[in-house]
Design a protein around this motif. Structure first.
Motif, PDB file in Angstrom:
ATOM      1  N   ARG A 139       0.016  -1.905   8.460  1.00 38.06           N
ATOM      2  CA  ARG A 139       0.356  -3.314   8.238  1.00 38.06           C
ATOM      3  C   ARG A 139       0.663  -3.596   6.776  1.00 38.06           C
ATOM      4  NH1 ARG A 139      -1.374  -7.137  12.036  1.00 38.06           N
ATOM      5  NH2 ARG A 139      -0.434  -8.619  10.556  1.00 38.06           N
ATOM      6  N   ARG A 140       0.067  -2.799   5.878  1.00 32.27           N
ATOM      7  CA  ARG A 140       0.214  -3.042   4.433  1.00 32.27           C
ATOM      8  C   ARG A 140       1.236  -2.114   3.782  1.00 32.27           C
ATOM      9  NH1 ARG A 140      -2.824  -7.096   1.870  1.00 32.27           N
ATOM     10  NH2 ARG A 140      -3.295  -5.659   0.154  1.00 32.27           N
ATOM     11  N   THR A 141       1.923  -1.308   4.591  1.00 28.64           N
ATOM     12  CA  THR A 141       2.857  -0.317   4.054  1.00 28.64           C
ATOM     13  C   THR A 141       4.283  -0.681   4.450  1.00 28.64           C
ATOM     14  OG1 THR A 141       1.178   1.410   4.240  1.00 28.64           O
ATOM     15  CG2 THR A 141       3.448   2.146   4.010  1.00 28.64           C
ATOM     16  N   ASP A 142       5.222  -0.424   3.550  1.00 26.28           N
ATOM     17  CA  ASP A 142       6.637  -0.613   3.846  1.00 26.28           C
ATOM     18  C   ASP A 142       7.084   0.550   4.719  1.00 26.28           C
ATOM     19  OD1 ASP A 142       9.271  -1.363   3.873  1.00 26.28           O
ATOM     20  OD2 ASP A 142       9.736  -0.462   1.923  1.00 26.28           O
ATOM     21  N   LEU A 143       7.139   0.329   6.030  1.00 29.30           N
ATOM     22  CA  LEU A 143       7.441   1.405   6.969  1.00 29.30           C
ATOM     23  C   LEU A 143       8.945   1.644   7.060  1.00 29.30           C
ATOM     24  CD1 LEU A 143       4.965   0.502   9.866  1.00 29.30           C
ATOM     25  CD2 LEU A 143       4.671   2.180   8.032  1.00 29.30           C
ATOM     26  N   PRO A 144       9.345   2.887   7.349  1.00 31.98           N
ATOM     27  CA  PRO A 144      10.780   3.199   7.447  1.00 31.98           C
ATOM     28  C   PRO A 144      11.415   2.517   8.651  1.00 31.98           C
ATOM     29  CG  PRO A 144       9.455   5.061   8.197  1.00 31.98           C
ATOM     30  CD  PRO A 144       8.499   4.068   7.601  1.00 31.98           C
ATOM     31  N   GLN A 145      12.700   2.240   8.525  1.00 39.07           N
ATOM     32  CA  GLN A 145      13.456   1.641   9.622  1.00 39.07           C
ATOM     33  C   GLN A 145      14.126   2.693  10.503  1.00 39.07           C
ATOM     34  OE1 GLN A 145      13.345  -1.727  10.247  1.00 39.07           O
ATOM     35  NE2 GLN A 145      11.802  -1.568   8.634  1.00 39.07           N
ATOM     36  N   ALA A 146      13.966   3.959  10.142  1.00 38.75           N
ATOM     37  CA  ALA A 146      14.574   5.036  10.928  1.00 38.75           C
ATOM     38  C   ALA A 146      14.045   5.000  12.351  1.00 38.75           C
ATOM     39  CB  ALA A 146      14.253   6.385  10.289  1.00 38.75           C
ATOM     40  N   TYR A 163       8.560  10.545   5.151  1.00 36.26           N
ATOM     41  CA  TYR A 163       8.935  11.407   4.029  1.00 36.26           C
ATOM     42  C   TYR A 163      10.187  12.205   4.389  1.00 36.26           C
ATOM     43  CZ  TYR A 163       4.199  10.334   2.470  1.00 36.26           C
ATOM     44  OH  TYR A 163       3.041   9.681   2.082  1.00 36.26           O
ATOM     45  N   PRO A 164      11.346  11.541   4.494  1.00 39.97           N
ATOM     46  CA  PRO A 164      12.561  12.236   4.939  1.00 39.97           C
ATOM     47  C   PRO A 164      13.034  13.329   3.979  1.00 39.97           C
ATOM     48  CG  PRO A 164      13.066  10.026   4.130  1.00 39.97           C
ATOM     49  CD  PRO A 164      11.576  10.117   4.217  1.00 39.97           C
ATOM     50  N   MET A 205       0.849  -1.183   0.000  1.00 34.82           N
ATOM     51  CA  MET A 205       0.000   0.000   0.000  1.00 34.82           C
ATOM     52  C   MET A 205       0.893   1.244   0.000  1.00 34.82           C
ATOM     53  SD  MET A 205      -3.003   1.079   2.696  1.00 34.82           S
ATOM     54  CE  MET A 205      -4.057  -0.299   2.203  1.00 34.82           C
ATOM     55  N   PRO A 206       0.574   2.253  -0.839  1.00 34.40           N
ATOM     56  CA  PRO A 206       1.395   3.470  -0.874  1.00 34.40           C
ATOM     57  C   PRO A 206       1.385   4.185   0.481  1.00 34.40           C
ATOM     58  CG  PRO A 206      -0.101   3.371  -2.756  1.00 34.40           C
ATOM     59  CD  PRO A 206      -0.511   2.284  -1.822  1.00 34.40           C
ATOM     60  N   ARG A 207       2.493   4.838   0.774  1.00 34.33           N
ATOM     61  CA  ARG A 207       2.586   5.565   2.036  1.00 34.33           C
ATOM     62  C   ARG A 207       1.569   6.694   2.130  1.00 34.33           C
ATOM     63  NH1 ARG A 207       9.081   6.041   3.569  1.00 34.33           N
ATOM     64  NH2 ARG A 207       9.378   3.787   3.897  1.00 34.33           N
ATOM     65  N   ARG A 208       1.141   7.211   0.984  1.00 33.43           N
ATOM     66  CA  ARG A 208       0.187   8.335   1.028  1.00 33.43           C
ATOM     67  C   ARG A 208      -1.144   7.917   1.659  1.00 33.43           C
ATOM     68  NH1 ARG A 208       0.313   7.043  -4.480  1.00 33.43           N
ATOM     69  NH2 ARG A 208      -1.669   6.304  -5.345  1.00 33.43           N
ATOM     70  N   ARG A 209      -1.525   6.645   1.551  1.00 29.43           N
ATOM     71  CA  ARG A 209      -2.771   6.208   2.198  1.00 29.43           C
ATOM     72  C   ARG A 209      -2.617   6.190   3.710  1.00 29.43           C
ATOM     73  NH1 ARG A 209      -5.356   1.347  -1.546  1.00 29.43           N
ATOM     74  NH2 ARG A 209      -5.336   2.513  -3.514  1.00 29.43           N
ATOM     75  N   LEU A 210      -1.462   5.747   4.176  1.00 31.87           N
ATOM     76  CA  LEU A 210      -1.194   5.799   5.609  1.00 31.87           C
ATOM     77  C   LEU A 210      -1.152   7.247   6.076  1.00 31.87           C
ATOM     78  CD1 LEU A 210      -0.408   4.570   8.320  1.00 31.87           C
ATOM     79  CD2 LEU A 210       1.968   4.450   7.506  1.00 31.87           C
ATOM     80  N   PHE A 211      -0.522   8.101   5.285  1.00 36.58           N
ATOM     81  CA  PHE A 211      -0.448   9.521   5.654  1.00 36.58           C
ATOM     82  C   PHE A 211      -1.840  10.146   5.680  1.00 36.58           C
ATOM     83  CE2 PHE A 211       0.096  14.033   4.400  1.00 36.58           C
ATOM     84  CZ  PHE A 211       0.801  14.463   5.515  1.00 36.58           C
ATOM     85  N   THR A 212      -2.702   9.762   4.757  1.00 41.99           N
ATOM     86  CA  THR A 212      -4.074  10.271   4.757  1.00 41.99           C
ATOM     87  C   THR A 212      -4.808   9.869   6.027  1.00 41.99           C
ATOM     88  OG1 THR A 212      -4.169  10.183   2.330  1.00 41.99           O
ATOM     89  CG2 THR A 212      -6.267  10.254   3.508  1.00 41.99           C
TER      90      THR A 212
END
Length: 385
Positions: free
Chosen positions: A179-186, A122-123, A1-8
């Motif tokens: 759960r469906r998004t590739d989350l950053p490891q930062a 969004y670094p 899932m694109p990060r923009r959906r999580l951000f929304t």
């Protein structure tokens, strides 16, 4: 899932969390009529939401050294949903106060976890995304009064039930999106809360010195803005309209301010915003013309709200991964407690016989003096960039 959906989903959640903090103010008259309480007790209900918002920010920073950002964000939404339901079922004042406090707790936990989370999603676009996120937050301040007005057509509890249900749905979608998004490891290296915060003390202290007093003044100003405008012989309706304008100006302020924070050097930009706010507040004490006050109110609302994405971008874009959440939690909790005192101090000074013009004029000059000193320090390379 694109990060923009999580951000929304985060933007929707922050709207509801801030709505939970500001929804009580337009309900005060209803509470006074519903429960046998006076203005002081009703005001305490509002105060408890902000105390709740400040109370767990430091513990949340520690928690983020043990748990990833996303589960903490989801947990804050769950707290909001449950606590709004508790407040909606209140039949006594202590019951209502408990619900208000817990709704504030949910917002405080969210902001400490979500701000680093957004900057890590969004670094390369920290300022822009913090601005959009902040604009979503500010929409709640504008929507609170009409939202409550509509709910009162049925019952005041409907406003809290609506927040509870919408928060539950948004929280589920946020969990699913994460759960469906590739989350950053930062942030995975940020595992020592005290050490992380201490290692960045110069940056945290600099941000507090630059913005702490101006946010303190800003908090006192907008909470007394309607009464201040009435002291300039404006009608109650005109003063209320100007207060609304302050909040409306905050929506473009977050978006534009966040974008500019991404493009311009951080420290000079923050100092420029703070200095501009100081000038506008001082000019408010000089003029009484309605037309001039409308223009100045718009400027005050813009610069007052633009300060937040500017400072957040400065910190979150500068702090390293191994201390970002720890150091930001210390900053967030400290500045929250500092600015919360603004209203109390203004109230004490006005009750002590000082006029609003004297109080805010002096405060504006102090903001300009400190900004000038900090600008000189920045030019000589004494502030961390």
């Amino acid at each position: 899932m694109p990060r923009r959906r999580l951000f929304t989903s985060l933007c929707a959640l922050v709207f509801l969390l801030n709505l939970a903090r500001v929804v009580y103010a337009p309900l005060l008259d209803v509470f006074i009529a519903e429960f046998p309480i006076g203005e002081a007790t009703a005001g305490l209900i509002v105060t408890l939401t902000w105390i709740g918002s400040a109370s767990l920010r430091l513990p949340t920073g520690w928690l983020l050294t043990k748990v990833p950002r996303h589960p903490v964000v989801v947990g804050s939404g769950a707290v909001l949903s449950l606590s709004a339901g508790i407040a909606a079922t209140a039949t006594t004042v202590p019951h209502l106060m408990g619900g208000a406090f817990l709704m504030g707790v949910g917002s405080g936990v969210y902001f400490v976890a979500a701000h680093p989370f957004v900057s890590e999603l969004y670094p390369e676009r920290v300022g822009r995304m913090m601005g959009i996120h902040g604009a979503s937050n500010q929409l709640a301040a504008v929507a609170a009064t009409p939202f409550v007005t509509l709910a009162l057509l049925v019952d005041w509890r409907l406003s809290l039930w609506a927040i509870s249900v919408l928060a539950a749905l948004t929280t589920v979608f946020t969990w699913y999106s994460g759960r469906r998004t590739d989350l950053p490891q930062a942030g995975t290296a940020d595992r020592r809360f005290v050490a992380g915060a201490v290692s960045e003390w110069r940056l945290v202290v600099t941000a507090l010195v630059i913005s702490g007093f101006s946010m303190f003044v800003w908090q006192g100003l907008f909470n007394f803005y309607e009464l201040y405008m009435q002291s300039k012989v404006l009608t109650a309706q005109e003063a209320g309209t100007l207060l609304t304008l302050v909040f409306v100006a905050g929506i473009p302020a977050f978006y534009v301010g966040g974008n500019l924070a991404e493009l311009l050097p951080h420290v000079p930009y923050v100092l420029g915003i703070v200095g501009s706010l100081g000038v506008c507040v001082y000019l408010l004490t000089v003029f009484d013309s309605l037309l001039v006050l409308v223009v100045l109110t718009t400027c005050v609302g813009f610069f007052g709200h633009a300060m937040y994405p500017a400072v957040d971008t400065y910190l979150l874009d500068t702090l390293p991964d191994n201390s970002r959440a720890s150091a930001y939690a210390v900053f967030s909790s400290t500045v929250m407690m500092t600015q919360a005192l603004g209203s109390a101090v203004v109230g004490q000074l006005v009750e002590g016989g000082y006029s609003y013009d004297q109080v805010f004029g002096t405060a504006a000059l102090l903001v300009l003096f400190t900004t000038g000193c900090l600008s000189l320090a920045e030019r000589t390379g004494r502030l961390p960039a």
